[in-house]
Design an enzyme around this catalytic site. Structure first.
Site, PDB file in Angstrom:
ATOM      1  N   HIS A  41      36.736  44.308  60.561  1.00  0.00           N
ATOM      2  CA  HIS A  41      36.811  45.217  61.710  1.00  0.00           C
ATOM      3  C   HIS A  41      35.880  44.766  62.835  1.00  0.00           C
ATOM      4  CE1 HIS A  41      39.420  47.802  59.623  1.00  0.00           C
ATOM      5  NE2 HIS A  41      38.529  48.419  58.872  1.00  0.00           N
ATOM      6  N   GLU A  79      41.129  59.748  67.768  1.00  0.00           N
ATOM      7  CA  GLU A  79      41.287  59.524  69.206  1.00  0.00           C
ATOM      8  C   GLU A  79      39.970  59.802  69.918  1.00  0.00           C
ATOM      9  OE1 GLU A  79      43.923  58.367  70.776  1.00  0.00           O
ATOM     10  OE2 GLU A  79      45.108  58.233  68.943  1.00  0.00           O
ATOM     11  N   LEU A 134      27.833  49.003  59.924  1.00  0.00           N
ATOM     12  CA  LEU A 134      26.683  48.408  59.243  1.00  0.00           C
ATOM     13  C   LEU A 134      26.911  46.980  58.790  1.00  0.00           C
ATOM     14  CD1 LEU A 134      25.339  51.425  57.165  1.00  0.00           C
ATOM     15  CD2 LEU A 134      24.303  50.351  59.174  1.00  0.00           C
ATOM     16  N   HIS A 166      34.781  53.579  63.079  1.00  0.00           N
ATOM     17  CA  HIS A 166      36.047  53.263  62.425  1.00  0.00           C
ATOM     18  C   HIS A 166      37.096  54.335  62.655  1.00  0.00           C
ATOM     19  CE1 HIS A 166      39.025  52.851  59.258  1.00  0.00           C
ATOM     20  NE2 HIS A 166      38.723  51.567  59.276  1.00  0.00           N
TER      21      HIS A 166
END
Lengths: 121, 121
Positions: free
Chosen positions: B76, B46, B71, B9
């Site tokens: 996302h 980044e 998980l 993430h």
């Protein structure tokens, strides 16, 4: 009776919480050192971590392991989950309650990552 | 050259991002089907997912697997990561870029969870 409390963050998306509940059920169907597996959530879902631990105790657990189902050692793993666990220690002072390392610390994760990646390549 | 892009993430906490970069390095030290492993971040860190894929391509990758280090199958995993990957497909149309299942789908996670729990009990 030996109990494992599997701790996830909790989500506004109920399907994510159900994934954790189903994981706990899948674990319960396996042979392991643990007699019962309980899901517990840090926030946004029920049961809370203290409530999951209380339920395990009420079911007769005399040994409780709490494991964070988290990939990284952020504030939740380092502070919030231990604080939630500590909040019931006085109340359940006759039962040992131990914190296991969080999932992300497992060396074997790398093997799983390669298996997943290779199966799709 | 076969490349794996390990997607996390991304966090405001740089230590968490470094955990992912170190995981990618640890994976690179292992024998596997992959010649190179690249970390990539959905946000807050980044390189971005498109930049990680571009770097793999510039390094000579002719087969790129993108794996979400997540998980649960939230937005996302279901939407954002595939959209990031799709955003470079035209630009790199001569290179196959495939999405692997996210980590949480691996059956072997249960074994790891028990190992972690039992080692602390």
């Amino acid at each position: 009776m030996k109990a494992l409390v599997l701790v996830a963050h909790g989500s506004r998306r109920e399907a994510s919480n159900d994934e954790i509940r189903e994981l706990a059920q899948a674990m319960a169907r396996r042979n392991s050192d643990f007699d019962k597996i309980y899901p517990g959530f840090l926030e946004l879902a029920e049961p809370s971590i203290p409530d999951a631990i209380r339920t395990a105790a009420a079911d007769g657990a005399n040994d409780i392991i709490v494991m964070p189902y988290f990939l990284s050692a952020g504030r939740h793993v380092v502070k919030d989950i231990p604080a939630e666990v500590d909040s019931v220690r006085d109340e359940l002072s006759n039962i040992p309650i131990r914190l296991a390392p969080y999932l992300g610390q497992a060396d074997e994760l790398i093997d799983i990552l390669f298996n997943q990646a290779e199966s799709s390549s």
